[in-house]
Motif scaffolding. Structure first.
Motif, PDB file in Angstrom:
ATOM      1  N   LEU A  45      -0.892 -11.238  -3.941  1.00 17.44           N
ATOM      2  CA  LEU A  45       0.202 -11.164  -2.975  1.00 17.44           C
ATOM      3  C   LEU A  45       0.947  -9.842  -3.021  1.00 17.44           C
ATOM      4  CD1 LEU A  45       1.709 -14.710  -3.591  1.00 17.44           C
ATOM      5  CD2 LEU A  45       0.125 -14.025  -1.798  1.00 17.44           C
ATOM      6  N   GLY A  46       0.780  -9.094  -4.106  1.00 25.29           N
ATOM      7  CA  GLY A  46       1.486  -7.823  -4.247  1.00 25.29           C
ATOM      8  C   GLY A  46       2.943  -7.988  -4.614  1.00 25.29           C
ATOM      9  N   VAL A  47       3.298  -9.083  -5.286  1.00 27.07           N
ATOM     10  CA  VAL A  47       4.691  -9.315  -5.678  1.00 27.07           C
ATOM     11  C   VAL A  47       4.780  -9.499  -7.191  1.00 27.07           C
ATOM     12  CG1 VAL A  47       5.365 -10.323  -3.474  1.00 27.07           C
ATOM     13  CG2 VAL A  47       4.556 -11.807  -5.289  1.00 27.07           C
ATOM     14  N   GLN A  63      13.190  -8.579  -7.793  1.00 25.26           N
ATOM     15  CA  GLN A  63      11.914  -8.925  -7.175  1.00 25.26           C
ATOM     16  C   GLN A  63      11.399  -7.695  -6.460  1.00 25.26           C
ATOM     17  OE1 GLN A  63      12.682 -12.261  -4.662  1.00 25.26           O
ATOM     18  NE2 GLN A  63      12.642 -13.702  -6.360  1.00 25.26           N
ATOM     19  N   THR A  65       7.859  -5.666  -4.489  1.00 25.91           N
ATOM     20  CA  THR A  65       6.541  -5.757  -3.871  1.00 25.91           C
ATOM     21  C   THR A  65       5.836  -4.422  -4.081  1.00 25.91           C
ATOM     22  OG1 THR A  65       7.368  -5.024  -1.716  1.00 25.91           O
ATOM     23  CG2 THR A  65       7.281  -7.394  -2.097  1.00 25.91           C
ATOM     24  N   CYS A  67       2.309  -2.346  -2.487  1.00 30.81           N
ATOM     25  CA  CYS A  67       1.181  -2.362  -1.565  1.00 30.81           C
ATOM     26  C   CYS A  67       0.433  -1.043  -1.686  1.00 30.81           C
ATOM     27  CB  CYS A  67       1.616  -2.637  -0.136  1.00 30.81           C
ATOM     28  SG  CYS A  67       2.587  -1.343   0.605  1.00 30.81           S
ATOM     29  N   SER A  81      12.084   2.015  -0.848  1.00 32.38           N
ATOM     30  CA  SER A  81      10.692   2.099  -1.294  1.00 32.38           C
ATOM     31  C   SER A  81      10.437   3.467  -1.912  1.00 32.38           C
ATOM     32  CB  SER A  81       9.734   1.850  -0.133  1.00 32.38           C
ATOM     33  OG  SER A  81       9.899   2.829   0.866  1.00 32.38           O
TER      34      SER A  81
END
Length: 104
Positions: A45-47, A63, A65, A67, A81
């Motif tokens: 899931l990339g988490v 939390q 993420t 990618c 990001s």
């Protein structure tokens, strides 16, 4: 169904290993002033979550993420990001903590 794990190249890929390097990068950055643990890593899931604790007992969880963007990894948290390019090293992973600890 499309799985991000295929983009990450499997559970033992360099990109997954870069995520697993985050606690060591934090330890190198702050020394004995704090601690970081990686929890709930789901490459499909990339988490994942980073759990921080300070020397005086304060705790914080973030939390995140991740990618894949070509050969790079984009880490995202707190509406921010950062792009990290290979070869992945502890020094190159330090900007991840700028976004992970931004709302602390």
């Amino acid at each position: 169904m499309f799985l991000l794990e295929k983009l990450f190249g499997g559970k033992s890929s360099a990109k997954v290993n870069a995520i697993k390097m985050l606690p060591a990068a934090y330890a190198e950055m702050v020394g004995d002033a704090g601690h970081c643990q990686l929890k709930r890593l789901h490459p499909a899931l990339g988490v994942f979550e980073l759990h921080f604790s300070t020397a005086n007992g304060e705790k914080y969880a973030c939390q995140m993420t991740a990618c894949v963007a070509g050969v790079d990894i984009v880490f995202a948290a707190n509406n921010r990001s950062v792009l990290v390019s290979p070869p992945f090293s502890l020094a190159k992973l330090r900007p991840v903590f700028d976004i992970a600890l931004a709302d602390r």
